[in-house]
Design a protein around this motif. Structure first.
Motif, PDB file in Angstrom:
ATOM      1  N   THR A   1       0.839  -1.199   0.000  1.00 36.40           N
ATOM      2  CA  THR A   1       0.000   0.000   0.000  1.00 36.40           C
ATOM      3  C   THR A   1       0.874   1.249   0.000  1.00 36.40           C
ATOM      4  N   GLN A   2       0.252   2.386  -0.235  1.00 38.92           N
ATOM      5  CA  GLN A   2       0.978   3.655  -0.180  1.00 38.92           C
ATOM      6  C   GLN A   2       1.596   3.863   1.201  1.00 38.92           C
ATOM      7  N   GLU A   3       0.870   3.534   2.239  1.00 44.05           N
ATOM      8  CA  GLU A   3       1.416   3.700   3.592  1.00 44.05           C
ATOM      9  C   GLU A   3       2.631   2.805   3.801  1.00 44.05           C
ATOM     10  N   GLN A   4       2.529   1.545   3.400  1.00 45.64           N
ATOM     11  CA  GLN A   4       3.655   0.631   3.565  1.00 45.64           C
ATOM     12  C   GLN A   4       4.871   1.091   2.777  1.00 45.64           C
ATOM     13  N   LEU A   5       4.654   1.547   1.539  1.00 44.54           N
ATOM     14  CA  LEU A   5       5.772   2.034   0.727  1.00 44.54           C
ATOM     15  C   LEU A   5       6.435   3.261   1.353  1.00 44.54           C
TER      16      LEU A   5
ATOM     17  N   PHE B   1      -7.705  -6.662  -5.822  1.00 46.03           N
ATOM     18  CA  PHE B   1      -6.761  -5.862  -6.593  1.00 46.03           C
ATOM     19  C   PHE B   1      -6.179  -4.736  -5.759  1.00 46.03           C
ATOM     20  N   ASN B   2      -4.897  -4.482  -5.946  1.00 44.16           N
ATOM     21  CA  ASN B   2      -4.243  -3.342  -5.295  1.00 44.16           C
ATOM     22  C   ASN B   2      -3.599  -2.473  -6.367  1.00 44.16           C
ATOM     23  N   LEU B   3      -3.966  -1.193  -6.390  1.00 48.55           N
ATOM     24  CA  LEU B   3      -3.378  -0.241  -7.327  1.00 48.55           C
ATOM     25  C   LEU B   3      -2.309   0.582  -6.613  1.00 48.55           C
ATOM     26  N   ILE B   4      -1.174   0.785  -7.268  1.00 43.70           N
ATOM     27  CA  ILE B   4      -0.067   1.535  -6.676  1.00 43.70           C
ATOM     28  C   ILE B   4       0.144   2.869  -7.383  1.00 43.70           C
TER      29      ILE B   4
END
Length: 358
Positions: free
Chosen positions: A162-166, A289-292
């Motif tokens: 996720t954006q937070e994890q990245l 689905f996960n969008l980055i």
């Protein structure tokens, strides 16, 4: 000084990642994750072949000691058992073919380990994955990109981030070739500089998935029928968990021509065999689905996509169908697209996102 917790498997990649971060001025702590116990993998345990064998912990500790930073072990066995091993077994019993490395990254390394790092006051976590993580000011988003060493590209198993994890994750090896990583390790005198890469699923080191599932769940799938593409019975199979889409060897049936597993039907307990040409399909539907690189898919998008870790990306069109489902339509038919595996889509070197093939 920024603090980073580095996941150290005992291999050369994570060791060099930790060394590079130390040299960049970070305060580093090495962490090895204990993910399962000996009884979880029973007689399949082969010391030195799994990513949390005793020798791997010792290698990670040795590297940390040599490089002058702390090393500890976190016990995440319960989390790993629930979200990776159980999910793996359940998926096979439902006729799917899962990718446990993706679930381990999703639920353990970049969730459980990240949360533990935050609790302990660390600014980042880092791993030895070959990938690039960059912040795009124009998009206001973190982007996951393919690494310099395309032969080691691990973005396929990282698409669920996720954006937070990245925002809390560092990938120091993104700009290096594998050869350079080994050279760095050798120059520093690291004990694992020539250690071979792990090839197996860590909790199934002997590669016998069916035997693991029987041990882990206490369940076995009953024998059933091999059928042809028209539904005609060809013979008896040994239980549906023993077969994967595209499999040719070990079927135990002679038809006078090469036969491949084309379909598995749990309800009917049948395994459909066909010709290699029957394995090809031009489209798939994926969910979870996960969008980055984008927040949402506003319109159909030209991408490249792959449905297996080792596959080369193929030109395709991705569209949002609603209800969390996406369709990927390939320009050319693809071989052995398998439910339970991941489809990951790219825009050049940038990971757009990915999901689970239905």
């Amino acid at each position: 000084m920024k603090k980073v917790m580095v996941g150290m498997s005992g291999g050369v990649d994570s060791s060099v990642a930790a060394m590079m971060l130390r040299d960049m001025g970070y305060e580093v702590m090495g962490v090895t994750l204990k993910l399962f116990s000996d009884e979880d993998i029973s007689e399949a345990q082969k010391e030195g072949k799994t990513c949390c064998a005793l020798s791997d912990v010792e290698d990670a500790r040795s590297v940390a000691y040599r490089l002058g930073f702390e090393h500890i072990v976190f016990n995440f066995k319960d989390n790993f058992r629930e979200y990776v091993m159980k999910q793996f077994a359940d998926s096979y019993l439902c006729g799917r073919t899962p990718n446990p490395c993706i679930e381990c990254n999703r639920h353990v390394k970049f969730d459980k380990m990240l949360r533990r790092a935050m609790e302990l006051g660390y600014d980042y976590i880092a791993t030895g994955h070959y990938a690039v993580n960059e912040y795009d000011e124009d998009k206001g988003r973190y982007l996951l990109k393919r690494p310099a060493d395309r032969s080691k590209d691990q973005t396929y198993v990282l698409y669920a981030l996720t954006q937070e994890q990245l925002s809390y994750t560092l990938f120091p090896l993104g700009g290096l070739e594998k050869k350079q990583v080994r050279e760095k390790a050798e120059s520093a005198g690291l004990v694992n500089s020539q250690k071979p890469d792990s090839q197996d699923i860590c909790f199934v080191p002997d590669g016998d998935y069916a035997a693991f599932i029987r041990r882990f769940t206490g369940c076995d799938t009953p024998c059933g029928s091999f059928v042809d593409m028209d539904g005609k019975v060809l013979g008896e199979h040994k239980g549906i968990i023993n077969y994967t889409i595209g499999q040719r060897k070990g079927l135990g049936i002679a038809l006078g021509h090469p036969a491949y597993v084309v379909k598995k039907d749990i309800a009917a307990n049948t395994v459909t065999l066909g010709l290699e040409s029957d394995l090809y399909t031009k489209s798939l539907i994926a969910d979870d689905f996960n969008l980055i690189s984008v927040e949402k898919l506003e319109a159909p998008m030209r991408v490249t996509a792959k449905t297996r870790y080792s596959q080369k990306e193929q030109p395709a069109l991705v569209s949002y169908l609603g209800n969390g489902e996406y369709m990927v339509e390939f320009d050319e038919p693809q071989r052995a697209v398998t439910s339970g595996q991941a489809v990951v889509i790219y825009d050049g070197d940038i990971v757009v996102g990915g999901g689970t093939i239905k």
